[in-house]
Scaffold this motif. Structure first.
Motif, mmCIF file in Angstrom:
data_model
loop_
_atom_site.group_PDB
_atom_site.id
_atom_site.type_symbol
_atom_site.label_atom_id
_atom_site.label_comp_id
_atom_site.label_asym_id
_atom_site.label_seq_id
_atom_site.Cartn_x
_atom_site.Cartn_y
_atom_site.Cartn_z
ATOM 1 N N GLY A 7 -26.358 -25.133 -15.155
ATOM 2 C CA GLY A 7 -27.194 -24.439 -14.189
ATOM 3 C C GLY A 7 -26.652 -23.057 -13.879
ATOM 4 N N LYS A 8 -27.265 -22.402 -12.901
ATOM 5 C CA LYS A 8 -26.839 -21.075 -12.464
ATOM 6 C C LYS A 8 -26.229 -21.175 -11.070
ATOM 7 N N VAL A 9 -25.097 -20.498 -10.880
ATOM 8 C CA VAL A 9 -24.369 -20.562 -9.617
ATOM 9 C C VAL A 9 -24.091 -19.144 -9.128
ATOM 10 N N ASN A 10 -24.431 -18.870 -7.872
ATOM 11 C CA ASN A 10 -24.070 -17.591 -7.265
ATOM 12 C C ASN A 10 -22.607 -17.609 -6.851
ATOM 13 N N VAL A 11 -21.906 -16.519 -7.139
ATOM 14 C CA VAL A 11 -20.485 -16.393 -6.810
ATOM 15 C C VAL A 11 -20.305 -15.148 -5.948
ATOM 16 N N LEU A 12 -19.795 -15.332 -4.739
ATOM 17 C CA LEU A 12 -19.588 -14.230 -3.799
ATOM 18 C C LEU A 12 -18.090 -13.992 -3.634
ATOM 19 N N VAL A 13 -17.651 -12.754 -3.830
ATOM 20 C CA VAL A 13 -16.238 -12.388 -3.713
ATOM 21 C C VAL A 13 -16.062 -11.513 -2.479
ATOM 22 N N THR A 14 -15.123 -11.892 -1.616
ATOM 23 C CA THR A 14 -14.843 -11.147 -0.395
ATOM 24 C C THR A 14 -13.373 -10.744 -0.390
ATOM 25 N N SER B 174 -30.204 -18.347 -3.352
ATOM 26 C CA SER B 174 -31.295 -17.817 -4.179
ATOM 27 C C SER B 174 -30.746 -17.062 -5.385
ATOM 28 N N ILE B 175 -31.192 -17.445 -6.572
ATOM 29 C CA ILE B 175 -30.797 -16.756 -7.799
ATOM 30 C C ILE B 175 -31.718 -15.561 -8.012
ATOM 31 N N ARG C 236 -31.889 -9.872 -11.109
ATOM 32 C CA ARG C 236 -31.335 -8.525 -11.245
ATOM 33 C C ARG C 236 -29.814 -8.509 -11.107
ATOM 34 N N HIS C 237 -29.232 -9.613 -10.656
ATOM 35 C CA HIS C 237 -27.788 -9.649 -10.467
ATOM 36 C C HIS C 237 -27.049 -9.866 -11.782
ATOM 37 N N TYR C 238 -25.865 -9.329 -11.846
ATOM 38 C CA TYR C 238 -25.013 -9.431 -13.035
ATOM 39 C C TYR C 238 -24.742 -10.896 -13.354
ATOM 40 N N LYS C 239 -24.806 -11.241 -14.637
ATOM 41 C CA LYS C 239 -24.623 -12.629 -15.060
ATOM 42 C C LYS C 239 -23.404 -12.756 -15.963
ATOM 43 N N VAL C 240 -22.558 -13.722 -15.642
ATOM 44 C CA VAL C 240 -21.439 -14.087 -16.507
ATOM 45 C C VAL C 240 -21.932 -15.226 -17.389
ATOM 46 N N PRO C 241 -21.965 -15.045 -18.710
ATOM 47 C CA PRO C 241 -22.557 -16.062 -19.590
ATOM 48 C C PRO C 241 -21.769 -17.364 -19.608
ATOM 49 N N ALA C 242 -22.422 -18.404 -20.096
ATOM 50 C CA ALA C 242 -21.803 -19.730 -20.145
ATOM 51 C C ALA C 242 -20.593 -19.761 -21.060
ATOM 52 N N THR C 243 -20.533 -18.852 -22.017
ATOM 53 C CA THR C 243 -19.416 -18.819 -22.965
ATOM 54 C C THR C 243 -18.190 -18.106 -22.413
ATOM 55 N N GLN C 244 -18.272 -17.599 -21.190
ATOM 56 C CA GLN C 244 -17.166 -16.837 -20.593
ATOM 57 C C GLN C 244 -16.640 -17.575 -19.370
ATOM 58 N N THR D 107 -13.830 -5.477 5.223
ATOM 59 C CA THR D 107 -13.944 -6.305 4.026
ATOM 60 C C THR D 107 -14.949 -5.668 3.084
ATOM 61 N N LEU D 108 -14.702 -5.827 1.804
ATOM 62 C CA LEU D 108 -15.708 -5.451 0.814
ATOM 63 C C LEU D 108 -16.193 -6.739 0.168
ATOM 64 N N GLU D 109 -17.474 -6.773 -0.139
ATOM 65 C CA GLU D 109 -18.066 -8.017 -0.620
ATOM 66 C C GLU D 109 -19.094 -7.720 -1.701
ATOM 67 N N PHE D 110 -19.089 -8.532 -2.736
ATOM 68 C CA PHE D 110 -20.037 -8.382 -3.835
ATOM 69 C C PHE D 110 -20.191 -9.737 -4.511
ATOM 70 N N GLY D 111 -21.196 -9.861 -5.351
ATOM 71 C CA GLY D 111 -21.417 -11.152 -5.994
ATOM 72 C C GLY D 111 -22.131 -11.033 -7.317
ATOM 73 N N PHE D 112 -22.165 -12.148 -8.037
ATOM 74 C CA PHE D 112 -22.797 -12.200 -9.349
ATOM 75 C C PHE D 112 -23.242 -13.633 -9.613
ATOM 76 N N VAL D 113 -23.836 -13.866 -10.768
ATOM 77 C CA VAL D 113 -24.325 -15.191 -11.153
ATOM 78 C C VAL D 113 -23.486 -15.714 -12.311
ATOM 79 N N LYS D 114 -23.028 -16.958 -12.198
ATOM 80 C CA LYS D 114 -22.325 -17.616 -13.305
ATOM 81 C C LYS D 114 -23.269 -18.622 -13.943
ATOM 82 N N GLN D 115 -23.494 -18.461 -15.236
ATOM 83 C CA GLN D 115 -24.329 -19.396 -15.975
ATOM 84 C C GLN D 115 -23.462 -20.507 -16.553
ATOM 85 N N CYS D 116 -23.882 -21.739 -16.361
ATOM 86 C CA CYS D 116 -23.159 -22.900 -16.879
ATOM 87 C C CYS D 116 -24.132 -23.746 -17.691
#
Length: 570
Positions: free
Chosen positions: A479-486, A401-402, A405-413, A501-510
């Motif tokens: 599209g938009k992709v959720n990225v989870l870092v553990t 689920s996108i 409110r989650h942080y987004k990494v733009p398509a240009t990055q 473990t610490l875990e967090f995630g963000f959205v990558k826009q493509c």
């Protein structure tokens, strides 16, 4: 083998391709008249569903076809398998020679004839990736989703196009053919026809052969990575392996690959089951959402959450149609809840009676609680006080689920830099040092985004120290992709601080899966995939071999990719 359909008479068609033939180009194939009803429909709807409206530029059909190039490539976009249609010359000879009758004859013979002409996709290739390039503006063409169909009467094969994308700016496009063999088609070789609309008057058609597999696949290799850096082969047929994960181990790494040149199979999201969840829960990260299986190993990271003393059987099941499921089994020992990592979102440890235990403040302290993670040199908070910030609060169970409110990494990055700081306060029982054991990335759409994580330095992270973590993000589809870092974190064994473990995630826009601009440099999927594969090879080699053995590993297996990665990154 190729049907170039043009709205002209036979005489005009011969004149159209006469100049190309005079300079020695191969014959471009049969020329036929497109039906009037279809032509009229295309005129009415602007070129059909998904087509770019043709411009009024005076570009001839011959010029458009002469400026078109198409080829089969591997999934990683690093290797060209074969050219289908080349500039000026048109259809390549092997595809010209594979007409409908030839394809049917070779399919009946199982494509084993020494003089076979048709291109064969074997049992270990369920996906065919095509990229094409064109010299003129996309609006001068009439590109549309290609059509794919098996030979008439063929059973157990339902191919379809699962991806089609046109990049107007870069003058290129891609599409993916999924052959979708079923168990019914095991051992069968079937002619498959692919038709690619190119101009409003012309389309390119060609045949390939697909041989379907099924049953047990000996080319699928599954290994368990031991703590002493050795690899232990695991049965993929459900036989209990001799592997017993000790109580003091908080996680395991499995690697799965396909021992087949250019082979690519799709595997579904793996399922992991514990024989007794009251003793131990287990969860997956890494390739936990499935993906494509090829020569490059995919990593599955298992996280254990021991709740009380005991031993459980773990069963991993991976669906790889049309082949039998991969099923692996091993054991995990647990002494008590304090001996293993606290999984993200897990419940409080329980005692042998099943009641929630109340450990002392020292024994209940998590190794990750004192760490602080930020983006861009402490500009944006990611993780602090034992929890992710709201903008990075992505949960594994909500990976599909996108959330806006989650942080987004733009398509240009194409990369994200993180800083991990150790804010622990040393005490008599704990010097405050922490060890970042591993960082794992899990994405919601592995077919759309490839990633690799690079952690600077090794060894303990002392109190007050910082360490950088770089995430490389290579888009393959829009599209938009959720990225989870553990990140798994340990404390010195002399303390009573629990591994966690610490875990967090963000959205990558493509928005553009082919190319992007970052910091003034052109970054392509090809260069990033080379970098990602090379980084994965080096990271796995460091993990498995270390020291001089790493040098030997790079020399024998990874030298070319490592050099290519260095060039791509620079």
């Amino acid at each position: 083998a190729v049907a170039v359909l043009v709205g002209a008479g036979a005489g005009e068609a011969r004149a159209l391709f006469g100049s190309a033939e005079r300079v020695g180009a191969p014959t471009r194939g049969a020329v036929q008249l497109r039906s009037g009803s279809r032509q009229q429909q295309d005129d009415d709807d602007g070129g059909g569903r998904g087509r770019a409206a043709p411009s009024s530029a005076a570009t001839t059909d011959e010029e458009l076809l002469a400026g078109f190039f198409m080829q089969f490539v591997t999934l990683s976009d690093m290797e060209v398998i074969t050219t289908i249609w080349s500039y000026e010359n048109g259809m390549e000879e092997r595809f010209q020679a594979c007409d409908e009758q030839t394809a049917a004859r070779e399919a009946e013979a199982g494509a084993r004839a020494p003089d076979a002409k048709c291109m064969l996709f074997d049992e270990n290739t369920e996906l065919a990736f095509v990229e094409f390039f064109f010299d003129s503006e996309a609006s001068n063409y009439a590109f549309d989703t290609p059509q794919i169909s098996p030979a008439k009467g063929a059973r157990g094969l339902t191919p379809k196009i699962v991806e089609f994308f046109i990049d107007d700016e870069e003058l290129e496009g891609v599409f993916t053919a999924d052959f979708q063999c079923s168990a019914e088609a095991k051992g069968m070789t079937v002619p498959v026809k692919i038709v690619v609309p190119v101009t409003k008057k012309s389309q390119i058609a060609f045949f390939v052969l697909k041989r379907c597999g099924g049953g047990f696949n000996s080319a699928i290799v599954l290994n368990y990575v031991q703590d002493d850096d050795s690899l232990t082969p695991m049965s993929t047929e459900g036989t209990l392996s001799p592997i017993v994960v000790p109580a003091d181990s908080s996680g395991s790494t499995l690697s799965i690959m396909l021992n087949s040149t250019n082979g690519e199979l799709v595997f579904k999201a793996p399922m992991l089951q514990s024989s007794d969840i009251a003793v131990c829960n287990a969860s997956l990260r890494g390739a936990a959402r499935g993906g494509a299986l090829g020569e490059a190993p995919a990593a599955l990271v298992v996280q254990y959450d021991c709740l009380k003393k005991g031993t459980v059987d773990l069963t991993l099941t991976i669906g790889i149609p049309p082949w039998n499921d991969v099923v692996a089994r091993w054991k995990k020992e647990c002494s008590d809840a304090k001996s293993s990592a606290s999984a993200p979102g897990s419940s409080a440890p329980k005692s042998d009676t099943g009641e929630a235990s109340k450990p002392s403040p020292v024994s209940n302290e998590l190794a990750s609680s004192a760490l602080v993670v930020t983006v861009g040199g402490a500009v944006i908070d990611v993780y602090r006080d034992g929890a992710p910030s709201d903008a990075f609060s992505l949960q594994f169970n909500a990976l599909e689920s996108i959330d806006d409110r989650h942080y987004k990494v733009p398509a240009t990055q194409a990369r994200l830099g993180l800083l991990v700081a150790n804010g622990a306060g040393p005490t008599d029982a704990d010097d405050g040092s922490r060890v970042l054991r591993r960082a794992t990335v899990t994405v919601s759409k592995p077919e759309a985004l490839s990633t690799v994580v690079r952690m600077a330095g090794a060894g303990p992270l002392q109190a007050g120290e910082e360490r950088s973590v770089q995430l490389l993000l290579a888009c393959r589809r829009s599209g938009k992709v959720n990225v989870l870092v553990t990140i798994a974190v340990d404390a010195p064994s002399s303390t009573q601080v629990r591994s966690s473990t610490l875990e967090f995630g963000f959205v990558k826009q493509c928005s553009n899966p082919r190319k992007l601009k970052e910091s003034g440099f052109l970054v392509t999927v090809r260069s990033y995939m080379i970098l990602i594969v090379a980084a994965s090879v080096v990271a796995l080699a460091i993990f498995l071999y270390g020291g001089k053995r790493l040098v030997d590993f790079i020399r024998t297996r990874g030298q070319t990719s490592y050099i290519a990665a260095s060039s791509a990154e620079n």
